[in-house]
Structures are given as C-alpha cells and as structure tokens.
Design an enzyme around this catalytic site. Structure first.
Site, mmCIF file in Angstrom:
data_model
loop_
_atom_site.group_PDB
_atom_site.id
_atom_site.type_symbol
_atom_site.label_atom_id
_atom_site.label_comp_id
_atom_site.label_asym_id
_atom_site.label_seq_id
_atom_site.Cartn_x
_atom_site.Cartn_y
_atom_site.Cartn_z
ATOM 1 C CE LYS A 11 0.400 -1.489 4.475
ATOM 2 N NZ LYS A 11 0.575 -2.892 4.901
ATOM 3 C CE LYS A 35 -3.401 -1.222 5.429
ATOM 4 N NZ LYS A 35 -3.625 -1.913 6.721
#
Length: 436
Positions: free
Chosen positions: A105, A205
């Site tokens: 991420k 995220k």
C-alpha cells in the site's frame, strides 16, 4: 492447460502464505482461473533460509531483478514492502511487459500515479487487492460491485494494530502505553509501531480507497493524518457514557468543493456495526447513492488472509491476461481519461462534529464562558457532561459534543477556551462521525 509462471519477490509472512495457498489449493485455483498458476522463481534476501520450504525445483536467488530478467516469468508478485527498491523492480517488470500483483500500500500511495501510467503504456495489469484491508475484497467491491453508484463516503477501520490497542484501552481501562506493550507481546504491533499508531499505514490505504471510490488520482500528500498515541483512558469512559466508541478511521468523503481525505481517532455511535468491530479485525463502510450503506468485515492482515487476496488477484490476472488492455477493469475503477483532478480539501475546511474534553477549575462562570466562546464562533453544542470533582479536588472535566461544523471554527474556539483563566490545560479534541 496453460501455465502462468509467477515470480515471488519476498518470502516473509505474506510471501510464505502465497506459496502455501498456491500449493494447497492448486486444483481449486486452476478450476477458477482456467489455467495452472505456478511459482517459477523466488527472490529473498537469504535464499538458504527458505530452501527447505521452496524445495529443490524452484530457482532461488537474492537479486530482485532476476525475476524481471527471467523471460519465463509472466507475473511479478511483490510482497517485499518498501517504496524505493520495490518501485524500481515494479517499474522494470512493467517495462518488460510482466503483469504485477502487489500487497504494498505504501508503494501505491506514494508512487501509484507513476506506476499506473507506466502500466497503461505497457498494456499490463497492476492488481492490489491485498494492499487494503487484507483479506476483505474491498478493492473489488468498490471497483466492480458498486460501479453503478456515485460513492459519497468511505469510512474504514483499516489497521488491525490500532484497533486492537483501542479495544484493549476501552475494555480494560488501561493506558495507551500498556495497550501498545500488550499488542507488541502478542505480535500485533511491530517493535517500531510508528506507521501503525501514528495513522500512516491507514492513510496509505485510505488514499487508495479514495481514488477508487471517486475516480481521482492518488493524492497521499493531501491526507490529514492523526494517530492514537495521545488518547487517554478517560476519553473512552466519557465516550461510553455518551453512547459512543472510539476508533481510528480512514475517511474519504465527497463534497462539492473537493474531497476530504483524513485519518484520525473518531467517536462513532455505539449502535453502529462499525463501532463494534473489535480486536485486530478490519471493516469498511461505504455509502453509495443507489445502494445506500454497505459494510465489509474481516481480517485485515495475517499470513493466509492477505495471501488469499494476493492469489485472488493472480486468478484475475490469469483470466484477463489474453484480454485487450482497453477491455480490462481500470486500475482505479474509472477509465483513465475520466479521472478527475479534484482537490483534497485542507484540514481547516473539514466538516464533522466534535468531542471536547476541557480540564477546568471548579468555580462559577466557567461553563458560561465556554458556551459563549462556542456561540461566538458559530459552533452549536449537542450534548454536555460535567464530572463531579473528586473529594478534596478543585478541578474537573467539562465534556462537550458539538453539531457538525468546520474545523477552522473549532480551532479558533479551542484557542480561546484554552486562554481562559479557569481552564487548566489544552482541550482534548476528537472528531465525531454519525455515519448517517
């Protein structure tokens, strides 16, 4: 049956899980993918450490570019982590025409725009379901399942370490430091937990979720990030008395002026399902204009849950590898020429409700002074608690809950309140989301 060869970069927790899932579920995966997916090469820092696990037939080395330069490899699976070497390897693999699956991420939040642009030019796929919320298929849900919707807001508990710590603080009435030590003892928190407890991991995220939900480029630099390290045990007690739970939320919200992209501790009404997600579990709440509210719950990390998402991406890649690039699902859900340059709003323009804990001397007129300041700044009070002073003490806490307002108004009000002679310390401020 056609064989897809995978180069696996990294054999830590997630990499070893990918190896295990591909081995144990090979027949089921082949039935779904319509081909055989095999590990064709593994790269790790110390090949001899994993030789027994990998076996004698799979080439092992320590140079990541061995995968890039191996013509037999169709797909690079990057589970190494980091944003420097990983970026170089991923871009080199794309330039060689290899498909990419990553659980990284941070890499995509920081370099995603560049990576997606290079992949589009090369006509290859970049799949990243495992990069957000582990085993929960939230990327696929936003990118495909909710594609009929104009998504209005996404709010998620997307870091299991912090959710475990907050659950411990609430359930046991312990301090942040004690809860963190327990998380480290149990393996939920790293020796250096900074990325987790300061909200950076969740912000990576949330950045990806915002891009997929709203069809905008990745804009991590614009995210507002606040961690949980300054939370006190008494705030959990007050929140309970008011009917709320405290969670670290990653929030992406669409507004007419732009997008709110923020990570911070948040009070959520206890009746909400999201408020009752405990321990190391994750959950993501999405509100769309057609479907209304949906909630996605499951393990946000761990060896096999994350490997499940990585292998699911491999199956998708295998299904689409012969499909013309223009006919594939776009990386960020929207067609490239339809991505919109929508700004991320600055923190001062965020809109939410607030919880304020104000330490004061127990003397007449204190509450009147505080409510006057709030009124002067246009902040409406929704609820209030005032704790009785302990026996022999002359200080107490005043707890205020506000209606929705703009952050800059609360900033000004908080400064004026802190300057009052009867206020003994800076007010503690937490944001409140009703999710209604």
């Amino acid at each position: 049956m056609k064989v897809i060869k995978v180069g696996l970069l990294g054999m830590g927790t997630v990499g070893s899980g990918v190896f295990e899932v591909l081995k144990n579920n090979a027949a089921e995966i082949s039935r779904r993918a319509g081909c055989t997916i095999q590990i064709g090469r593994v790269v790790v820092r110390d090949p001899e450490e994993v030789r027994t696990l990998v076996g004698p037939d799979i080439p092992l080395s320590s140079d990541p570019f061995d995968i890039v330069n191996d013509p037999a490899i169709d797909v690079l699976v990057e589970v190494m982590g980091g944003t420097t070497l990983a970026r170089d390897v991923v871009l080199a693999a794309i330039a060689k025409g290899k498909q990419v699956v990553t659980a990284n991420k941070a890499l995509l939040a920081v370099h995603g725009n560049e990576i997606f642009a290079r992949a589009r030019e090369a006509g290859v796929m970049v799949a990243f379901e495992a990069a957000v919320a582990g085993g929960i298929p939230i990327v696929k849900a936003l990118r495909e399942g909710l594609s009929a919707n104009r998504v209005q807001m996404v709010a998620g508990i997307i870091n299991g370490t912090t959710n475990f710590i907050l659950s411990e603080m609430r359930d046991k009435g312990i301090s942040f430091d004690v809860a963190l030590a327990e998380a480290q003892r149990l393996g939920y928190a790293e020796a250096d937990p900074t990325f987790d407890i300061e909200g950076i991991d969740a912000a990576h995220k949330a950045t990806l979720l915002a891009s997929i939900a709203f069809g905008v480029p990745v804009q991590f630099d614009g995210a507002y990030i606040e961690g949980i390290s300054k939370l006190a045990a008494e705030d959990f007690t007050y929140a309970d008395q008011l009917g709320y739970r405290i969670k670290l939320l990653g929030i992406a919200r669409r507004r007419a002026e732009g997008i709110e992209l923020r990570v911070h501790p948040t009070l959520i009404p206890a009746r909400r399902l999201l408020a009752n997600v405990e321990g190391a579990m994750n959950a993501v709440w999405v509100k769309g204009d057609a479907v209304g509210e949906t909630l996605y719950y499951g393990p946000g990390a761990g060896k096999l849950p994350t490997a499940s998402a990585v292998v699911a991406d491999l199956v998708d890649v295998a299904r689409q590898i012969e499909v013309a690039p223009e006919s594939r699902v776009p990386y960020l859900a929207f067609q490239q020429d339809q991505l919109q340059q929508v700004p991320v709003l600055p923190a001062a323009e965020m809109e939410t409700a607030y919880y304020l804990r104000i330490p004061v001397r127990d003397e007449p007129g204190v509450l009147a002074d505080i409510t006057r300041i709030m009124a002067d700044e246009g902040v409406s009070i929704d609820a209030m608690l005032q704790r009785q002073p302990s026996e022999g003490a002359n200080t107490t806490d005043i707890i205020l809950m506000t209606h929705r307002t703009v952050e800059k108004c609360i900033d000004i009000a908080s400064r004026h309140i802190e300057a009052l002679p009867s206020v003994t310390a800076a007010p503690v401020r937490l944001r409140v989301e009703a999710l209604d």
